[in-house]
Design an enzyme around this catalytic site. Structure first.
Site, PDB file in Angstrom:
ATOM      1  N   ASP A  52       0.794  -1.208  -0.050  1.00 37.83           N
ATOM      2  CA  ASP A  52      -0.082   0.009  -0.059  1.00 37.83           C
ATOM      3  C   ASP A  52       0.884   1.229  -0.011  1.00 37.83           C
ATOM      4  OD1 ASP A  52      -2.383  -1.408   0.113  1.00 37.83           O
ATOM      5  OD2 ASP A  52      -2.412  -1.681   2.251  1.00 37.83           O
ATOM      6  N   TYR A 110       5.575 -10.222   6.864  1.00 36.49           N
ATOM      7  CA  TYR A 110       5.048  -8.792   7.289  1.00 36.49           C
ATOM      8  C   TYR A 110       5.590  -8.439   8.634  1.00 36.49           C
ATOM      9  CZ  TYR A 110       2.031  -9.321   2.898  1.00 36.49           C
ATOM     10  OH  TYR A 110       1.776  -9.489   1.796  1.00 36.49           O
TER      11      TYR A 110
END
Length: 148
Positions: A52, A110
């Site tokens: 993102d 992540y």
């Protein structure tokens, strides 16, 4: 024809994410333009995943096919010469022609970074999220509320 796998590190602060978009510069867009200008041929860069806006990466993978006329051993340095300081190629390896960074990926990791402080810290804020309250007190209140 060669299939090249890149390992990429970037600070995504100034980008709208990985994928090419109309609303601003992307990591994929900057890399694709840089590689195409260097090699003098059109390439399609396949990323292992998307990020993102504002997200950073330590080991993003991407691959592309090219004619192989440019020496593979000099590709990393040459690409890095033309990339901005917030995007760099960490490694370049040749992979089988059928390899695709997105579909061949076996795992992704992540990391989320937080720090607890009533005072914001400019250097920490670039790579971490500030939690401006006492987490222990917050967890206590959550537990207390759930019992009510």
């Amino acid at each position: 024809m060669k299939n090249v796998l890149l390992t990429i590190e970037y600070d995504g602060t100034n980008y709208c994410g990985w994928q090419i978009q109309q609303n601003g510069p992307s990591i994929q867009g900057v890399l694709t333009d840089t590689i195409q200008n260097l090699l003098g041929e059109k390439v399609v860069l396949h990323g292992s995943g998307r990020t993102d806006s504002g997200v950073h990466a330590l080991g993003q993978k991407a691959n592309f096919l090219f004619s192989g006329k440019f020496p593979l051993g000099k590709l990393k340095g040459a690409i890095n010469t033309y990339l901005p300081d917030d995007i760099k190629i960490i490694d370049v390896v040749e992979v089988p022609l059928e390899f695709n960074a997105q579909y061949s990926a076996k795992e992704k990791t992540y990391n989320y970074h937080f720090y607890v402080s009533r005072q914001k810290h400019p250097l920490k804020d670039r790579f971490s999220v500030n939690i401006p309250y006492d987490i222990d007190q917050f967890n206590y209140q959550l537990a207390k509320d759930s019992l009510s």
